[in-house]
Design an enzyme around this catalytic site. Sequence first.
Site, PDB file in Angstrom:
ATOM      1  N   ARG A 293     -27.947  13.444   1.925  1.00 16.55           N
ATOM      2  CA  ARG A 293     -28.947  12.180   2.744  1.00 16.55           C
ATOM      3  C   ARG A 293     -29.667  11.095   1.753  1.00 16.55           C
ATOM      4  NH1 ARG A 293     -30.243  11.616   9.102  1.00 16.55           N
ATOM      5  NH2 ARG A 293     -31.358  13.371   8.393  1.00 16.55           N
TER       6      ARG A 293
ATOM      7  N   TYR B 222     -41.633  17.396   8.439  1.00 15.13           N
ATOM      8  CA  TYR B 222     -41.282  18.313   9.019  1.00 15.13           C
ATOM      9  C   TYR B 222     -41.754  19.377   7.657  1.00 15.13           C
ATOM     10  CZ  TYR B 222     -38.054  16.883  12.461  1.00 15.13           C
ATOM     11  OH  TYR B 222     -38.234  16.048  14.403  1.00 15.13           O
TER      12      TYR B 222
ATOM     13  N   ARG C  87     -39.000   7.316  13.910  1.00 15.29           N
ATOM     14  CA  ARG C  87     -38.134   8.208  15.760  1.00 15.29           C
ATOM     15  C   ARG C  87     -37.820   6.322  16.177  1.00 15.29           C
ATOM     16  NH1 ARG C  87     -37.586  12.962  16.021  1.00 15.29           N
ATOM     17  NH2 ARG C  87     -39.590  14.635  14.751  1.00 15.29           N
TER      18      ARG C  87
ATOM     19  N   GLU D  95     -30.094  15.650  23.951  1.00 10.42           N
ATOM     20  CA  GLU D  95     -30.678  14.544  22.702  1.00 10.42           C
ATOM     21  C   GLU D  95     -30.355  13.435  22.954  1.00 10.42           C
ATOM     22  OE1 GLU D  95     -30.905  15.823  19.012  1.00 10.42           O
ATOM     23  OE2 GLU D  95     -30.198  12.985  18.696  1.00 10.42           O
TER      24      GLU D  95
HETATM   25  C1  3EB Z   1     -35.310  15.984  15.494  1.00 12.61           C
HETATM   26  O1  3EB Z   1     -36.293  15.481  16.061  1.00 12.61           O
HETATM   27  C2  3EB Z   1     -34.069  16.134  16.879  1.00 12.61           C
HETATM   28  O2  3EB Z   1     -31.533  13.788  10.838  1.00 12.61           O
HETATM   29  O3  3EB Z   1     -31.427  11.878  11.441  1.00 12.61           O
HETATM   30  C3  3EB Z   1     -32.855  13.260  15.630  1.00 12.61           C
HETATM   31  C4  3EB Z   1     -32.675  11.620  15.109  1.00 12.61           C
HETATM   32  C5  3EB Z   1     -32.507  14.875  15.126  1.00 12.61           C
HETATM   33  C6  3EB Z   1     -32.438  11.479  13.837  1.00 12.61           C
HETATM   34  C7  3EB Z   1     -31.318  12.843  11.546  1.00 12.61           C
HETATM   35  C8  3EB Z   1     -32.196  14.669  13.388  1.00 12.61           C
HETATM   36  C9  3EB Z   1     -32.092  12.873  13.012  1.00 12.61           C
HETATM   37  O4  3EB Z   1     -35.791  16.331  14.468  1.00 12.61           O
HETATM   38  C10 3EB Z   1     -33.285  15.709  15.512  1.00 12.61           C
END
Ligand code: 3EB
Length: 330
Positions: A158, A210, A223, A323
């Site tokens: 990606r 991260y 988010r 989720e």
């Molecule tokens: C997280 O908070 C949970 O890789 O596009 C949530 C929303 C999550 C999108 C992505 C991953 C993605 O990391 C996982």
Amino acid sequence: MDSGRKNPLLTTPTRHAPRVSYRDHTANEVLDDPTVLAVFGFGHRATAAQDPRWLQVPLEPLQYRAPMEVWQVDVPVGSGRDGALRWSAGGGWLFAAIDVDEREHGGPEHAAAHAYARLCAFLGSRSERHVLRLWNYQAAINQGHGDAERYKLFCAGRAQGMGEFFADVFPAASALGHHGPPHLLQVYLLACDQAGTPVENPRQVSAWRYPRQYGPAAPRFARATILPAHDALAISGTAAVVGHSSAHRDDLLAQADEILVNLDALLASTHMPAGFNARSPLKVYVRHAEDAAAVQALLQQRLPGVPLLLLQADVCRSELLVEIDGWRYR
Ligand code: 3EB
């Protein structure tokens, strides 16, 4: 068009958010409406339709036999296909989707790179080039260990396929595992000819920051996105992630509770009113089908009247069981 430039009263108004709802009609009844931008059927029982606005999502519904999600705009839309890509557009809004077979692109990483490169190339040819929201559904998302886990390979692909297209203003997104065709990667999006505003969650480390333990290429998403007219919030997949860590390993209801706290914190960091209501549909992704009833009962109690669509899907961290994503309208 010329007069639009000269007369400020004729400039394009800010785009009203598409109306997202879950409905109980047949696909063709919904597709008869020319102002429908996109229609989604879920799971293997979903009816097929040739219309490019129609997309079969490879996630099985957990509560209704054939639920449907509908995106509606204010004006009639046009639509078409461009190779494996399908799209529709009208009133400044664009839906685009691509189904990629990993076997045709040398595995999960290259498939993701291809899907994003194709979508970005298409967006570059359009006036609706601001991607506000993305969904990614990958088969066997938790298969493989360490950096070879398929989700981490997807994240690397990606990032590569996105290139510089998003210039560090990432869309809201969801990425989940499906149990449909084993080599299918599905990516679809909502874009606009006006920019949205990304929102981060004060309880969560931004995904693109991260630490290394979550893989060599950090996930790229915001988010949430505030839509251009500030009339809706597109909420990313929200799990029981606090800071950057997964909370409440193996505890379904504690994870669901933590998600609600995360969602409240997200709303509180926007100008959106607190809470959810009957116009704010949410999708609930549940890893184990047998957990659906307990999650549904908890959410119906905590979010009375909120339309919920429960789907079976694997959260991209194997320890996470549930989720939620969706929409908050003003
Ligand atoms: C997280 O908070 C949970 O890789 O596009 C949530 C929303 C999550 C999108 C992505 C991953 C993605 O990391 C996982």
